[in-house]
Enzyme design. Sequence first.
Site, PDB file in Angstrom:
ATOM      1  N   HIS A  53       0.824  -1.207   0.000  1.00  0.00           N
ATOM      2  CA  HIS A  53       0.000   0.000   0.000  1.00  0.00           C
ATOM      3  C   HIS A  53       0.861   1.261   0.000  1.00  0.00           C
ATOM      4  O   HIS A  53       0.460   2.293  -0.533  1.00  0.00           O
ATOM      5  CB  HIS A  53      -0.985  -0.019   1.165  1.00  0.00           C
ATOM      6  N   GLY A  65       6.019   6.479  -4.405  1.00  0.00           N
ATOM      7  CA  GLY A  65       6.306   5.046  -4.333  1.00  0.00           C
ATOM      8  C   GLY A  65       6.607   4.588  -2.917  1.00  0.00           C
ATOM      9  O   GLY A  65       5.942   5.014  -1.963  1.00  0.00           O
ATOM     10  N   ASP A 181      -9.981  -8.486   7.441  1.00  0.00           N
ATOM     11  CA  ASP A 181     -10.673  -8.024   8.646  1.00  0.00           C
ATOM     12  C   ASP A 181     -11.902  -7.187   8.321  1.00  0.00           C
ATOM     13  O   ASP A 181     -12.802  -7.062   9.153  1.00  0.00           O
ATOM     14  CB  ASP A 181      -9.714  -7.177   9.501  1.00  0.00           C
TER      15      ASP A 181
HETATM   16  C1  HEM Z   1      -5.415  -6.595  -7.137  1.00  0.00           C
HETATM   17  C2  HEM Z   1      -4.633  -6.264  -6.134  1.00  0.00           C
HETATM   18  C3  HEM Z   1      -5.013  -6.415  -4.691  1.00  0.00           C
HETATM   19  C4  HEM Z   1      -6.237  -6.271  -4.095  1.00  0.00           C
HETATM   20  C5  HEM Z   1      -7.550  -5.872  -4.744  1.00  0.00           C
HETATM   21  C6  HEM Z   1      -6.058  -6.594  -2.701  1.00  0.00           C
HETATM   22  C7  HEM Z   1      -7.063  -6.538  -1.741  1.00  0.00           C
HETATM   23  C8  HEM Z   1      -6.928  -6.933  -0.430  1.00  0.00           C
HETATM   24  C9  HEM Z   1      -7.967  -6.888   0.557  1.00  0.00           C
HETATM   25  C10 HEM Z   1      -9.381  -6.357   0.327  1.00  0.00           C
HETATM   26  C11 HEM Z   1      -7.466  -7.391   1.710  1.00  0.00           C
HETATM   27  C12 HEM Z   1      -8.209  -7.548   3.044  1.00  0.00           C
HETATM   28  C13 HEM Z   1      -7.985  -6.341   3.931  1.00  0.00           C
HETATM   29  C14 HEM Z   1      -8.835  -6.452   5.184  1.00  0.00           C
HETATM   30  O1  HEM Z   1     -10.068  -6.448   5.046  1.00  0.00           O
HETATM   31  O2  HEM Z   1      -8.272  -6.597   6.292  1.00  0.00           O
HETATM   32  C15 HEM Z   1      -6.102  -7.754   1.462  1.00  0.00           C
HETATM   33  C16 HEM Z   1      -5.268  -8.303   2.390  1.00  0.00           C
HETATM   34  C17 HEM Z   1      -3.922  -8.513   2.167  1.00  0.00           C
HETATM   35  N1  HEM Z   1      -3.201  -8.166   1.047  1.00  0.00           N
HETATM   36 FE1  HEM Z   1      -3.978  -7.637  -0.730  1.00  0.00          FE
HETATM   37  N2  HEM Z   1      -4.764  -6.937  -2.482  1.00  0.00           N
HETATM   38  C18 HEM Z   1      -4.085  -6.827  -3.656  1.00  0.00           C
HETATM   39  C19 HEM Z   1      -2.730  -7.020  -3.834  1.00  0.00           C
HETATM   40  C20 HEM Z   1      -1.829  -7.266  -2.832  1.00  0.00           C
HETATM   41  C21 HEM Z   1      -0.403  -7.216  -2.965  1.00  0.00           C
HETATM   42  C22 HEM Z   1       0.327  -6.847  -4.255  1.00  0.00           C
HETATM   43  C23 HEM Z   1       0.136  -7.512  -1.756  1.00  0.00           C
HETATM   44  C24 HEM Z   1       1.574  -7.608  -1.336  1.00  0.00           C
HETATM   45  C25 HEM Z   1       2.578  -7.711  -2.161  1.00  0.00           C
HETATM   46  C26 HEM Z   1      -0.965  -7.796  -0.872  1.00  0.00           C
HETATM   47  C27 HEM Z   1      -0.836  -8.238   0.417  1.00  0.00           C
HETATM   48  C28 HEM Z   1      -1.901  -8.483   1.263  1.00  0.00           C
HETATM   49  C29 HEM Z   1      -1.772  -9.134   2.559  1.00  0.00           C
HETATM   50  C30 HEM Z   1      -0.492  -9.719   3.137  1.00  0.00           C
HETATM   51  C31 HEM Z   1      -3.041  -9.118   3.132  1.00  0.00           C
HETATM   52  C32 HEM Z   1      -3.443  -9.705   4.494  1.00  0.00           C
HETATM   53  C33 HEM Z   1      -3.398  -8.715   5.605  1.00  0.00           C
HETATM   54  C34 HEM Z   1      -3.789  -9.417   6.911  1.00  0.00           C
HETATM   55  O3  HEM Z   1      -3.929 -10.644   6.946  1.00  0.00           O
HETATM   56  O4  HEM Z   1      -3.951  -8.734   7.920  1.00  0.00           O
HETATM   57  N3  HEM Z   1      -2.135  -7.614  -1.552  1.00  0.00           N
HETATM   58  N4  HEM Z   1      -5.795  -7.462   0.154  1.00  0.00           N
HETATM   59 MN   LIG Z   2      -5.491  -8.436   9.381  1.00  0.00          MN
END
Ligand code: HEM
Ligand SMILES: [Mn+2]
Length: 337
Positions: A53, A65, A181
């Site tokens: 992010h 960036g 979450d």
């Molecule tokens: C199309 C691209 C992406 C979308 C739409 C997306 C969307 C999301 C959403 C909605 C969540 C849940 C957040 C919450 O409700 O707590 C999430 C969690 C997460 N995302 Fe993505 N994400 C994308 C790409 C990425 C990328 C590129 C990374 C890292 C390189 C990433 C790493 C993570 C991680 C590690 C979590 C888990 C956080 C947790 O367990 O607390 N995501 N993502």
């Molecule tokens: Mn979480």
Amino acid sequence: AIIKRVACPDGVNTATNAACCPLFAIRDDIQENLFDGGECGEEVHESLRLTFHDAIGIGSNGGGGADGSMIVFSDIETNFHANLGIDEIVGEQKPFIAKHNITPGDFIQFAGAVGVSNCPGAPRLNFFLGRPAPLAPAPDKTVPEPFDTVDSILARFADAGNFSPVEVVWLLISHTIAAADHVDPSIPGTPFDSTPEVFDTQFFVETQLRGTLFPGTGGNQGEVESPLHGEIRLQSDHLLARDSRTNCEWQSFVNNQNKLQNRFQAVMLKLSLLGHNQDDMVDCSEVIPVPPPFTGKATFPAGLSHSDVEQACATAAFPTLATDPGPATSVAPVPPS
Ligand code: HEM
Ligand SMILES: [Mn+2]
Ligand SMILES: [Ca+2]
């Protein structure tokens, strides 16, 4: 060639570049006090999400960036809709940045790389040091949302850093150690695959299975049905697993741990350098711990099989996998910190 190492002032460590020396103490501090003694839990998952992010805040509408703007301008950026929930890890990381002599941009990427090393099966990520302090907040709308179309997601990644569709798939390897979450706020900590503490290929198996249920309430924006009780599926992951531009790359990770590690290591380096020139930075990758291995195989969760696969890739068959024994799998939530 003989690589000369310098003795660090801590009297314990040596480094190829003296600039890396202070990172050993920061590493040990966050392993103990941010990651609960070296777990692959909630803070690691959130720290990895934060690397993304912060870094993706760049492109034709501006932004620096991977510059730490999410920390320095948290009053602005954590209020953007796509950053919902990121305020928690931002708040947890700030005291470590205040305590140690490191820029917020460097700290975010360093913490992500150290944290991922706690997850069995992860690659050892690189860390390059040298991001200056951020100059301004990133603009809104740089972080993709789970309800975005594939067209818009691919366009955003291309604009941010010339990422190809295949590289977008590589970045989503991150969702093998992830939970939501806020997508369904009635069930915080609901994982994207059955093994959110293991950096394995289950995410690519399970996103290809037919969705049959909502783990909590239905009707949430950006959520589609998942195949398992206790597991949540993002619409964006569902569509990327099925779109003709990305589906074969997606399937190629099933039970391919070596490729998973290799591609994630490469694309995370690229992500972590957005807004910077690698030649101006110091390679301190030696400070990142070597992750424990994962030696298991990908499987179909208990109760499911090849007949539940929604085959999308037109040029390669879905790999043959065994089914886990026992009653139908129900995935436990990731415990809160
Ligand atoms: C199309 C691209 C992406 C979308 C739409 C997306 C969307 C999301 C959403 C909605 C969540 C849940 C957040 C919450 O409700 O707590 C999430 C969690 C997460 N995302 Fe993505 N994400 C994308 C790409 C990425 C990328 C590129 C990374 C890292 C390189 C990433 C790493 C993570 C991680 C590690 C979590 C888990 C956080 C947790 O367990 O607390 N995501 N993502
Ligand atoms: Mn979480
Ligand atoms: Ca996993």
